[in-house]
Write a protein that holds these residues in place. Structure first.
Motif, mmCIF file in Angstrom:
data_model
loop_
_atom_site.group_PDB
_atom_site.id
_atom_site.type_symbol
_atom_site.label_atom_id
_atom_site.label_comp_id
_atom_site.label_asym_id
_atom_site.label_seq_id
_atom_site.Cartn_x
_atom_site.Cartn_y
_atom_site.Cartn_z
ATOM 1 N N PRO A 161 0.829 -1.210 0.000
ATOM 2 C CA PRO A 161 0.000 0.000 0.000
ATOM 3 C C PRO A 161 0.864 1.260 0.000
ATOM 4 N N THR A 162 0.413 2.262 -0.763
ATOM 5 C CA THR A 162 1.111 3.548 -0.800
ATOM 6 C C THR A 162 0.913 4.303 0.501
ATOM 7 N N ASP A 163 -0.281 4.192 1.080
ATOM 8 C CA ASP A 163 -0.603 4.784 2.380
ATOM 9 C C ASP A 163 -1.323 3.734 3.209
ATOM 10 N N LEU A 164 -1.401 3.987 4.511
ATOM 11 C CA LEU A 164 -2.094 3.047 5.394
ATOM 12 C C LEU A 164 -2.876 3.830 6.436
ATOM 13 N N TYR A 165 -4.129 3.375 6.673
ATOM 14 C CA TYR A 165 -5.013 4.038 7.630
ATOM 15 C C TYR A 165 -5.607 3.002 8.581
ATOM 16 N N LEU A 166 -5.977 3.488 9.768
ATOM 17 C CA LEU A 166 -6.633 2.673 10.777
ATOM 18 C C LEU A 166 -8.076 3.138 10.898
ATOM 19 N N THR A 167 -9.016 2.216 10.829
ATOM 20 C CA THR A 167 -10.424 2.580 10.919
ATOM 21 C C THR A 167 -11.195 1.493 11.649
ATOM 22 N N GLY A 168 -12.310 1.869 12.264
ATOM 23 C CA GLY A 168 -13.139 0.901 12.964
ATOM 24 C C GLY A 168 -13.645 1.434 14.286
ATOM 25 N N SER A 169 -14.578 0.724 14.892
ATOM 26 C CA SER A 169 -15.214 1.177 16.130
ATOM 27 C C SER A 169 -14.240 1.233 17.301
ATOM 28 N N ALA A 170 -13.132 0.526 17.239
ATOM 29 C CA ALA A 170 -12.162 0.524 18.336
ATOM 30 C C ALA A 170 -11.208 1.711 18.278
ATOM 31 N N THR A 171 -11.237 2.479 17.193
ATOM 32 C CA THR A 171 -10.249 3.540 16.980
ATOM 33 C C THR A 171 -10.733 4.897 17.497
ATOM 34 N N GLU A 172 -9.826 5.853 17.537
ATOM 35 C CA GLU A 172 -10.152 7.201 18.002
ATOM 36 C C GLU A 172 -11.095 7.929 17.054
ATOM 37 N N SER A 173 -11.080 7.545 15.775
ATOM 38 C CA SER A 173 -11.927 8.233 14.787
ATOM 39 C C SER A 173 -13.217 7.484 14.486
ATOM 40 N N GLY A 174 -13.438 6.326 15.094
ATOM 41 C CA GLY A 174 -14.652 5.561 14.852
ATOM 42 C C GLY A 174 -14.623 4.808 13.536
ATOM 43 N N ASP A 175 -15.779 4.275 13.147
ATOM 44 C CA ASP A 175 -15.833 3.414 11.971
ATOM 45 C C ASP A 175 -16.145 4.158 10.678
ATOM 46 N N ASP A 176 -16.034 5.485 10.672
ATOM 47 C CA ASP A 176 -16.177 6.269 9.443
ATOM 48 C C ASP A 176 -14.831 6.236 8.722
ATOM 49 N N VAL A 177 -14.756 5.458 7.644
ATOM 50 C CA VAL A 177 -13.473 5.249 6.970
ATOM 51 C C VAL A 177 -12.900 6.548 6.404
ATOM 52 N N THR A 178 -13.759 7.521 6.107
ATOM 53 C CA THR A 178 -13.255 8.794 5.572
ATOM 54 C C THR A 178 -12.466 9.571 6.621
ATOM 55 N N LYS A 179 -12.571 9.157 7.882
ATOM 56 C CA LYS A 179 -11.824 9.786 8.971
ATOM 57 C C LYS A 179 -10.723 8.858 9.492
ATOM 58 N N GLY A 180 -10.372 7.874 8.679
ATOM 59 C CA GLY A 180 -9.347 6.915 9.080
ATOM 60 C C GLY A 180 -8.059 7.600 9.538
ATOM 61 N N ILE A 181 -7.398 7.019 10.531
ATOM 62 C CA ILE A 181 -6.177 7.591 11.107
ATOM 63 C C ILE A 181 -4.980 7.141 10.284
ATOM 64 N N LYS A 182 -4.220 8.102 9.784
ATOM 65 C CA LYS A 182 -3.100 7.781 8.901
ATOM 66 C C LYS A 182 -1.881 7.330 9.677
ATOM 67 N N PHE A 183 -1.228 6.271 9.191
ATOM 68 C CA PHE A 183 0.027 5.780 9.748
ATOM 69 C C PHE A 183 1.183 6.629 9.228
ATOM 70 N N LYS A 184 2.268 6.659 9.977
ATOM 71 C CA LYS A 184 3.497 7.279 9.485
ATOM 72 C C LYS A 184 4.238 6.264 8.616
ATOM 73 N N LYS A 185 4.625 6.694 7.429
ATOM 74 C CA LYS A 185 5.346 5.829 6.495
ATOM 75 C C LYS A 185 6.839 5.950 6.769
ATOM 76 N N LEU A 186 7.462 4.863 7.217
ATOM 77 C CA LEU A 186 8.891 4.862 7.506
ATOM 78 C C LEU A 186 9.710 4.612 6.249
ATOM 79 N N GLU A 187 9.206 3.768 5.382
ATOM 80 C CA GLU A 187 9.786 3.458 4.077
ATOM 81 C C GLU A 187 8.700 2.744 3.296
ATOM 82 N N ASP A 188 8.953 2.440 2.038
ATOM 83 C CA ASP A 188 7.929 1.751 1.239
ATOM 84 C C ASP A 188 7.492 0.465 1.931
#
Length: 375
Positions: A161-188
């Motif tokens: 994946p070019t980018d990675l996000y965290l989504t779901g009811s357990a997360t800080e942003s909830g299960d709205d995927v458009t508000k998914g929490i972005k991961f920091k990309k360390l390398e490809d």
């Protein structure tokens, strides 16, 4: 009458010129002589792919074709499944020099994609066929020779994946995927995130849309699919790290506390509490520089207590200077060793015998950093 004669003469000149040009036209010669033999890699060669190594590659070479009129010929290397006849290649790549050279260098990352397109799964070995297609204008000629290549794929995704996000009811942003929490990309293919999780479920996705690819952890392995990861119990703060190059869950550890470590005391003089978005904030922390015979010592860094052990965050500079007048990069946080003195920061001299408030920001939107405010 005189004008008519001039007009007739002009028409005659134009017609003569047109006839003359027509006689000078030559038919475009699109004939191409057969491509010479394939020279590299050898037939039945075996390659152990290492797509996570950015410099890993394989060179392909062949003998150039010869145009009958000396014109320009362009080349493509075509790949097909074992037994394929290249009528519909699964992958084509233009040769070096914009297609004019009789060679091309292909990265292991692209060869991994080719292996996947030919049905070779991760952690598996299989064969692909390759040949060269020469073209001149609208004429194309597939090489008379093709070779087989054995590719060994490591565990991992052919297309990380070019980018990675965290989504779901357990997360800080909830299960709205458009508000998914972005991961920091360390390398490809390698991502990390500091965040809190509560009871519920979460998924990994490469887009903040329902159409994004979904991933989940199955033990220590990463897999593609819509399965969700379940979290139970109260809200806790976690460090998540994934490597899609080898389909691995590198680390999922609970961050139990974050402390302000002062070198001269070899201990933590205060604690920070998690807020949200990868940020910790302290209350009021009294600061007293340590008195040595040579002067007062003001060095500090941060200690992250996790279920995997204590991790230290500090300066990229082994020996640091006063923060007064320094750029914002002075405060950037980096993973450092547990050395008591090295890779530390220095308090502003005004903080001695005063109190401070500390903020640690490990959010993915920018450099990891911190802030110290004297009260």
């Amino acid at each position: 009458m005189k004008n008519f004669k001039k007009l007739f003469a002009m028409v005659l000149v134009v017609c003569t010129a047109a006839i003359s040009c027509k006689k000078d036209e030559k038919a475009l010669n699109e004939n191409i002589s057969p491509i010479g033999g394939l020279t590299l890699p050898a037939n039945q060669a075996s390659i152990k792919l290492t797509p996570s190594n950015a410099s890993a590659s394989q060179q392909f070479k062949w003998t150039a074709a010869t145009p009958e009129d000396g014109g320009l010929i362009l080349y493509e290397v075509a790949f097909d499944k074992e037994g394929g006849n290249f009528t519909n290649p699964v992958f084509k790549v233009v040769s070096d020099g914009g297609g004019v050279q009789a060679q091309v260098t292909i990265s292991h990352k692209d060869l991994t994609k080719i292996a996947a397109l030919c049905g070779i799964n991760s952690s598996s070995t299989g064969k692909v066929n390759w040949t060269v297609i020469a073209s001149k204008a609208s004429s194309k000629k597939v090489g008379q020779e093709s070779r087989s290549l054995q590719l060994e794929r490591p565990a991992g995704f052919a297309e990380v994946p070019t980018d990675l996000y965290l989504t779901g009811s357990a997360t800080e942003s909830g299960d709205d995927v458009t508000k998914g929490i972005k991961f920091k990309k360390l390398e490809d293919g390698v991502y990390e995130l500091y965040t809190s999780l509560k009871a519920g479920t979460y998924q990994l996705t490469d887009k903040q849309t329902a159409a994004g690819r979904k991933f989940y952890a199955d033990g220590t392995l990463l897999k593609e699919g819509t399965s969700a990861i379940t979290v139970t119990g109260g809200t806790k703060v976690y460090y998540l790290k994934y490597d899609f190059n080898v389909a691995s869950v590198v680390e999922v550890s609970e961050i139990q506390s974050v402390g302000l470590y002062m070198s001269a005391y070899a201990s933590e003089i205060g604690q920070l509490s998690y807020t949200s978005g990868g940020t910790w904030q302290s209350g009021v922390i009294p600061v007293v520089f340590y008195q040595f015979s040579w002067g007062r010592d003001e060095r500090y860094k941060f200690a992250l207590h996790t279920s995997a052990g204590i991790k230290y965050m500090g300066s990229s500079n082994v020996n640091n200077v006063s923060p007064v007048g320094q750029a914002a990069s002075y405060f950037y946080l980096n993973a450092v060793t547990n050395d008591q003195w090295n890779n530390t920061y220095k308090f502003n001299p005004s903080a001695d015998n005063k109190s401070i408030k500390a903020t640690v920001n490990l959010g993915a939107s920018g450099p990891y950093t911190h802030n110290i405010v004297t009260q």
